[in-house]
Scaffold this active site. Structure first.
Site, PDB file in Angstrom:
ATOM      1  N   CYS A  49     -18.887  31.666  27.062  1.00  0.00           N
ATOM      2  CA  CYS A  49     -19.340  30.321  26.720  1.00  0.00           C
ATOM      3  C   CYS A  49     -20.358  30.299  25.575  1.00  0.00           C
ATOM      4  O   CYS A  49     -21.413  30.895  25.673  1.00  0.00           O
ATOM      5  CB  CYS A  49     -19.945  29.760  28.017  1.00  0.00           C
ATOM      6  SG  CYS A  49     -20.972  28.355  27.895  1.00  0.00           S
ATOM      7  N   GLY A  91     -21.539  23.210  27.701  1.00  0.00           N
ATOM      8  CA  GLY A  91     -22.102  21.969  28.215  1.00  0.00           C
ATOM      9  C   GLY A  91     -22.028  21.812  29.713  1.00  0.00           C
ATOM     10  O   GLY A  91     -21.388  22.593  30.415  1.00  0.00           O
ATOM     11  N   GLU A  92     -22.710  20.769  30.189  1.00  0.00           N
ATOM     12  CA  GLU A  92     -22.794  20.501  31.625  1.00  0.00           C
ATOM     13  C   GLU A  92     -21.966  19.241  31.933  1.00  0.00           C
ATOM     14  O   GLU A  92     -22.373  18.124  31.592  1.00  0.00           O
ATOM     15  CB  GLU A  92     -24.275  20.301  31.991  1.00  0.00           C
ATOM     16  CG  GLU A  92     -24.533  19.734  33.363  1.00  0.00           C
ATOM     17  CD  GLU A  92     -23.849  20.498  34.506  1.00  0.00           C
ATOM     18  OE1 GLU A  92     -23.856  21.737  34.505  1.00  0.00           O
ATOM     19  OE2 GLU A  92     -23.311  19.818  35.400  1.00  0.00           O
ATOM     20  N   CYS A 132     -30.237  27.579  30.515  1.00  0.00           N
ATOM     21  CA  CYS A 132     -30.143  28.797  31.329  1.00  0.00           C
ATOM     22  C   CYS A 132     -30.337  30.005  30.398  1.00  0.00           C
ATOM     23  O   CYS A 132     -29.749  30.051  29.312  1.00  0.00           O
ATOM     24  CB  CYS A 132     -28.797  28.868  32.042  1.00  0.00           C
ATOM     25  SG  CYS A 132     -28.489  27.431  33.091  1.00  0.00           S
ATOM     26  N   SER A 158     -17.343  22.768  36.963  1.00  0.00           N
ATOM     27  CA  SER A 158     -18.462  23.664  37.263  1.00  0.00           C
ATOM     28  C   SER A 158     -19.762  22.973  36.892  1.00  0.00           C
ATOM     29  O   SER A 158     -19.874  22.369  35.826  1.00  0.00           O
ATOM     30  CB  SER A 158     -18.296  24.948  36.438  1.00  0.00           C
ATOM     31  OG  SER A 158     -19.389  25.806  36.632  1.00  0.00           O
ATOM     32  N   GLU A 168     -16.078  25.009  21.572  1.00  0.00           N
ATOM     33  CA  GLU A 168     -15.147  26.103  21.830  1.00  0.00           C
ATOM     34  C   GLU A 168     -14.244  25.809  23.026  1.00  0.00           C
ATOM     35  O   GLU A 168     -14.665  25.170  23.985  1.00  0.00           O
ATOM     36  CB  GLU A 168     -15.934  27.369  22.197  1.00  0.00           C
ATOM     37  CG  GLU A 168     -16.854  27.825  21.116  1.00  0.00           C
ATOM     38  CD  GLU A 168     -17.708  28.987  21.565  1.00  0.00           C
ATOM     39  OE1 GLU A 168     -17.404  29.622  22.590  1.00  0.00           O
ATOM     40  OE2 GLU A 168     -18.696  29.242  20.872  1.00  0.00           O
ATOM     41  N   CYS A 188     -10.160  26.707  29.514  1.00  0.00           N
ATOM     42  CA  CYS A 188     -11.580  26.499  29.783  1.00  0.00           C
ATOM     43  C   CYS A 188     -12.110  25.552  28.713  1.00  0.00           C
ATOM     44  O   CYS A 188     -12.085  25.882  27.526  1.00  0.00           O
ATOM     45  CB  CYS A 188     -12.287  27.857  29.731  1.00  0.00           C
ATOM     46  SG  CYS A 188     -14.059  27.744  29.964  1.00  0.00           S
ATOM     47  N   ASN A 223     -21.950  38.393  30.608  1.00  0.00           N
ATOM     48  CA  ASN A 223     -21.520  38.711  29.241  1.00  0.00           C
ATOM     49  C   ASN A 223     -22.755  38.895  28.387  1.00  0.00           C
ATOM     50  O   ASN A 223     -23.679  38.089  28.467  1.00  0.00           O
ATOM     51  CB  ASN A 223     -20.743  37.524  28.638  1.00  0.00           C
ATOM     52  CG  ASN A 223     -19.275  37.584  28.955  1.00  0.00           C
ATOM     53  OD1 ASN A 223     -18.672  38.648  28.944  1.00  0.00           O
ATOM     54  ND2 ASN A 223     -18.704  36.422  29.229  1.00  0.00           N
ATOM     55  N   SER A 251     -22.889  26.686  39.914  1.00  0.00           N
ATOM     56  CA  SER A 251     -23.513  27.862  39.302  1.00  0.00           C
ATOM     57  C   SER A 251     -24.808  28.164  40.050  1.00  0.00           C
ATOM     58  O   SER A 251     -25.841  27.565  39.778  1.00  0.00           O
ATOM     59  CB  SER A 251     -23.794  27.593  37.823  1.00  0.00           C
ATOM     60  OG  SER A 251     -22.574  27.548  37.129  1.00  0.00           O
ATOM     61  N   LEU A 252     -24.719  29.088  40.987  1.00  0.00           N
ATOM     62  CA  LEU A 252     -25.886  29.386  41.832  1.00  0.00           C
ATOM     63  C   LEU A 252     -26.709  30.515  41.204  1.00  0.00           C
ATOM     64  O   LEU A 252     -27.890  30.352  40.927  1.00  0.00           O
ATOM     65  CB  LEU A 252     -25.407  29.763  43.239  1.00  0.00           C
ATOM     66  CG  LEU A 252     -26.486  29.952  44.290  1.00  0.00           C
ATOM     67  CD1 LEU A 252     -27.312  28.695  44.489  1.00  0.00           C
ATOM     68  CD2 LEU A 252     -25.869  30.385  45.622  1.00  0.00           C
ATOM     69  N   CYS A 299     -25.925  22.323  25.068  1.00  0.00           N
ATOM     70  CA  CYS A 299     -26.320  21.997  26.440  1.00  0.00           C
ATOM     71  C   CYS A 299     -27.835  21.952  26.498  1.00  0.00           C
ATOM     72  O   CYS A 299     -28.511  22.761  25.869  1.00  0.00           O
ATOM     73  CB  CYS A 299     -25.793  23.054  27.414  1.00  0.00           C
ATOM     74  SG  CYS A 299     -26.222  22.687  29.143  1.00  0.00           S
ATOM     75  N   CYS A 339     -27.327  32.182  28.966  1.00  0.00           N
ATOM     76  CA  CYS A 339     -26.164  31.452  28.445  1.00  0.00           C
ATOM     77  C   CYS A 339     -26.311  31.181  26.951  1.00  0.00           C
ATOM     78  O   CYS A 339     -27.299  30.576  26.522  1.00  0.00           O
ATOM     79  CB  CYS A 339     -26.026  30.134  29.214  1.00  0.00           C
ATOM     80  SG  CYS A 339     -24.778  29.035  28.514  1.00  0.00           S
TER      81      CYS A 339
END
Ligand code: SAH
Ligand code: SF4
Length: 370
Positions: free
Chosen positions: A358, A185-186, A136, A217, A106, A125, A316, A240-241, A132, A139
């Site tokens: 995402c 993804g990371e 998380c 990010s 996406e 974005c 979200n 991303s904390l 991924c 996500c």
């Protein structure tokens, strides 16, 4: 009975490398190997990034034989738009792309009008992986698992596609001004292709996006953060904390078991020392989870003295059913940070009517086939 879509079975028998995976200097090397004169590099580069050629046949400045040889060696197109959505208020486009092996990713285009002294932006974005591996819990991508890394060309093509969308809808007036590596993804787990994509996007004879207009990010992969500090590009770094202590962070982000908060913040300190650049901390605000005043106080202590900025992102909704705090609570959290001396913004929401979060559109596209 339910059926599942086996994404990787759906297409593309042939796999040539893509010419879009090459930086300009790699393309020049390839031309040398093919015993071509030096100017061919710019002809091809221009055809791809200036004229949006989608096949070698369209590159009419090249001799026919060379076009045929190139077509045997390389692919030109790596993405096919499957679903394109436009948000009701008109400022967000979201595209679900199919890659040549059938994987789905996406990309989101956000139009921000300029206010005060801030200029209008056209931000894309982009995704760096199909899926991924980092899981998380809040996500949608993380909950779908890992498929594969994207190539540099697949990363860059998301931007060129959105440039074409903007050119078509504005008679060539508008272009992408900013890129955030915040899609699926990371990026730091696909480090080399991500940095190659930065190189290609930044090329001053091609897309010409300033590195300062790109933001990578990361979930917090410490070795790669330190590596990024050594790169020549002035890209922005977002971390991303999402939680101010290890107990909370480990509960929603499995990566915290590998690099805990103290190690991560230490890496950020080193990054700032080396680059003199401000780091952004992303903080997804989840009702009843990490949104209490005590969490704001802990966060202030943690970030004290760091050259940084906090982005609060009200969560979200996904399958995990986390709830977004109400406006009062979001405002209170922001005000506490502000009073504690931490520069903070609440990220403006866009495109919730088109599943702009995402991984959400891919999840919906797949479940619609069940
Ligand atoms: N893997 C990278 C980049 C992609 S995720 C990273 O984690 O930083 C981009 C951002 O979207 C991250 O800050 C991520 O935590 C956030 N995000 C993921 N799921 C979300 C959700 N349901 N609501 C709001 N933000 C979300
Ligand atoms: Fe992966 Fe980022 Fe989603 Fe975590 S938030 S699962 S790291 S894409």
């Amino acid at each position: 009975m339910t059926t599942t879509l086996r994404i990787s079975d759906t297409s593309a028998p042939e796999h040539r490398p893509s010419i879009l995976d090459l930086t300009r200097s790699e393309l020049a090397e390839s031309m040398e190997e093919m015993r071509q004169p030096k100017f061919r590099t710019m002809q091809i580069w221009q055809a791809i990034y200036g004229e949006s050629a989608k096949s070698f046949d369209e590159m009419t400045t090249l001799p026919k034989l060379l076009r045929a040889n190139l077509a045997n060696a390389y692919d030109v197109s790596v993405l096919e738009p499957m679903i394109s959505l436009h948000s009701k208020e008109g400022s967000v486009d979201k595209v679900l792309f199919k890659l040549n092996d059938g994987e789905l990713i996406e990309t989101v285009l956000m139009r921000y009008s300029g206010r005060g002294d801030s200029r209008a932006r056209r931000t894309v974005c982009i995704s760096t992986q199909a899926g991924c591996a980092l899981g998380c819990t809040f996500c949608a991508t993380g909950q779908q698992g890992f498929r594969r890394n994207l190539s540099a060309g697949e990363i860059v093509s998301q931007v060129t596609h959105m440039n074409e969308v903007l050119a078509e809808t504005t008679g060539g007036e508008e272009r992408v001004t900013n890129v955030v590596f915040m899609g699926m993804g990371e990026p730091m787990a696909n480090y080399d292709n991500t940095m190659k994509a930065v190189n290609i996007l930044n090329d001053d004879e091609g897309i010409r996006l300033g590195a300062r207009n790109m933001t990578i990010s990361t979930v917090g992969l410490v070795p790669q953060i330190l590596r990024l500090a050594e790169e020549p590009y002035q890209v922005n770094l977002a971390i991303s904390l999402h939680a101010p202590n290890d107990r909370l962070r480990s509960r929603i982000m499995p990566i915290n078991a590998r690099w805990n908060i103290a190690t991560l913040i230490q890496a950020c300190r080193q990054y700032i020392e080396k680059t003199n650049r401000r780091v952004s901390f992303e903080y997804v605000l989840i009702a009843g989870e990490n949104d209490k005043p005590v969490h704001a106080e802990e966060l202030i202590g943690l970030l004290d003295g760091l050259l940084c900025h906090v982005n609060i992102i009200p969560v979200n909704a996904t399958e995990a059913r986390y709830d977004r705090p109400d406006q009062g609570r979001i405002g209170k959290f922001r005000d506490l940070l502000r009073r504690g001396g931490i520069p903070v913004t609440v990220r403006i929401e866009k495109g919730t009517d088109i599943n702009a979060g995402c991984g959400q559109l891919r999840a919906r596209a797949i479940s619609a086939t069940d």
